[in-house]
Design a protein around this motif. Structure first.
Motif, PDB file in Angstrom:
ATOM      1  N   SER A  73       0.987  -1.096   0.002  1.00  0.00           N
ATOM      2  CA  SER A  73       0.001  -0.060   0.118  1.00  0.00           C
ATOM      3  C   SER A  73       0.743   1.143   0.043  1.00  0.00           C
ATOM      4  O   SER A  73       0.514   2.297  -0.594  1.00  0.00           O
ATOM      5  CB  SER A  73      -1.009  -0.058   1.090  1.00  0.00           C
ATOM      6  N   SER A  74       1.965   1.314   1.019  1.00  0.00           N
ATOM      7  CA  SER A  74       2.738   2.473   1.051  1.00  0.00           C
ATOM      8  C   SER A  74       3.481   2.626  -0.558  1.00  0.00           C
ATOM      9  O   SER A  74       3.622   3.873  -0.810  1.00  0.00           O
ATOM     10  CB  SER A  74       3.838   2.349   1.996  1.00  0.00           C
ATOM     11  N   LEU A  75       3.950   1.519  -1.019  1.00  0.00           N
ATOM     12  CA  LEU A  75       4.753   1.721  -2.352  1.00  0.00           C
ATOM     13  C   LEU A  75       3.418   2.496  -3.526  1.00  0.00           C
ATOM     14  O   LEU A  75       3.836   3.002  -4.546  1.00  0.00           O
ATOM     15  CB  LEU A  75       5.420   0.313  -2.904  1.00  0.00           C
ATOM     16  N   THR A  76       2.278   1.649  -3.413  1.00  0.00           N
ATOM     17  CA  THR A  76       1.261   2.006  -4.435  1.00  0.00           C
ATOM     18  C   THR A  76       1.200   3.721  -4.205  1.00  0.00           C
ATOM     19  O   THR A  76       0.901   4.248  -5.213  1.00  0.00           O
ATOM     20  CB  THR A  76      -0.046   1.490  -4.010  1.00  0.00           C
ATOM     21  N   ILE A  77       0.799   4.136  -2.843  1.00  0.00           N
ATOM     22  CA  ILE A  77       0.705   5.551  -2.655  1.00  0.00           C
ATOM     23  C   ILE A  77       1.946   6.423  -2.964  1.00  0.00           C
ATOM     24  O   ILE A  77       1.638   7.618  -3.920  1.00  0.00           O
ATOM     25  CB  ILE A  77       0.609   5.786  -1.106  1.00  0.00           C
ATOM     26  N   GLN A  78       3.300   5.952  -3.060  1.00  0.00           N
ATOM     27  CA  GLN A  78       4.300   6.560  -3.435  1.00  0.00           C
ATOM     28  C   GLN A  78       4.275   6.573  -5.004  1.00  0.00           C
ATOM     29  O   GLN A  78       4.889   7.509  -5.391  1.00  0.00           O
ATOM     30  CB  GLN A  78       5.771   6.075  -2.994  1.00  0.00           C
ATOM     31  N   MET A  79       3.916   5.688  -5.618  1.00  0.00           N
ATOM     32  CA  MET A  79       4.034   5.731  -7.276  1.00  0.00           C
ATOM     33  C   MET A  79       2.935   6.337  -7.798  1.00  0.00           C
ATOM     34  O   MET A  79       2.903   6.967  -8.816  1.00  0.00           O
ATOM     35  CB  MET A  79       3.874   4.217  -7.713  1.00  0.00           C
ATOM     36  N   GLN A  80       1.672   6.652  -6.927  1.00  0.00           N
ATOM     37  CA  GLN A  80       0.724   7.381  -7.621  1.00  0.00           C
ATOM     38  C   GLN A  80       0.608   8.769  -7.627  1.00  0.00           C
ATOM     39  O   GLN A  80       1.079   9.521  -6.522  1.00  0.00           O
ATOM     40  CB  GLN A  80      -0.617   6.901  -6.835  1.00  0.00           C
ATOM     41  N   THR A  81       0.724   9.588  -8.761  1.00  0.00           N
ATOM     42  CA  THR A  81       0.625  10.940  -8.764  1.00  0.00           C
ATOM     43  C   THR A  81      -0.697  11.415  -8.545  1.00  0.00           C
ATOM     44  O   THR A  81      -0.971  12.592  -7.717  1.00  0.00           O
ATOM     45  CB  THR A  81       1.411  11.364 -10.142  1.00  0.00           C
TER      46      THR A  81
END
Length: 234
Positions: A73-81
């Motif tokens: 979830s953290s990586l998804t948030i970081q990759m989402q603009t």
């Protein structure tokens, strides 16, 4: 072999002593010291992750699934603009929640089932090289995927390995029958560097361990902390 209750009891005593000693000397705060104790107890359970249907396996795969879900979830948030969907009044995107849940589901059930079928108790999971993989793997994950202080991540990885080692030593001690003055057939199967019966797996685990050592940065914060502790005790 020591039973589950014995492992937890010994790990609890070791964790309490370690956390209290570190906190009382002021080397870490009480919350951070207690977290180290939790990691030591968790490390004590890790060698029994290959016990089919056992409590350690259920607990550990639940924790691993939760940790993997948080990281995903953290990586998804970081990759989402620009998140496609968000809940009312929340900043976390629905996609991050969905990815986290999917990863949790995959680790908790299919991965656990497959692991159970492919492993046997006191096999490769009961070796020091795998203990090193648990410790260094957590350190690599913490340094690259989690917004955590490097010193704490290094100490948590070390606590994991110490707990793992305590488990192996306990199992070996229980392989010696003091009353009848004999050594049980299980002696030597707990505390080992590699798994002789699984050379290919042992080789892969060793290669992965060497790779992690090469990838990890120099633990400057840890060395400085240890030197400070030595000066304090001296």
């Amino acid at each position: 072999m020591a039973n589950f209750s014995t492992h937890v009891a010994v790990a609890g005593m070791a964790a309490t002593g370690m956390a209290s000693g570190i906190a009382v000397t002021g080397m870490l705060s009480w919350p951070d010291s207690l977290v180290l104790g939790v990691f030591l107890v968790a490390g004590t359970l890790l060698p029994d992750i290959d016990v089919d249907g056992g409590r350690p396996q259920r607990w550990l795969f639940s924790l691993l699934a939760l940790a993997a879900a948080i990281v995903a979830s953290s990586l998804t948030i970081q990759m989402q603009t620009t998140p496609l969907f968000t809940l009312p009044g929340q900043t976390v995107s629905c996609e991050a929640i969905a990815v986290g849940f999917l990863v949790w589901l995959l680790i908790r059930y299919p991965a656990a089932f497959l692991f159970q079928k492919l492993t046997r108790h006191r096999g490769l999971c009961h070796s020091l090289v795998v203990g090193g993989l648990w410790g260094l793997g957590w350190i690599w994950l913490g340094l690259h995927c989690l917004a955590a202080e490097p010193l704490l991540i290094w100490l948590q990885g070390i606590a994991l390995f110490i707990g793992f080692l305590i488990h192996l030593v306990l199992d070996e001690l229980y392989s010696v029958d003091i009353n009848n003055a004999r050594i049980k057939r299980s002696f030597g199967s707990a505390l080992k560097i590699w798994e002789p019966a699984f050379p290919s797996g042992s080789l892969l685990a060793t290669a992965a361990l060497v790779t992690l050592v090469w990838l990890l940065p120099y633990p400057g914060e840890l060395i400085h902390w240890l030197r400070g502790g030595m000066l304090l005790l001296g």
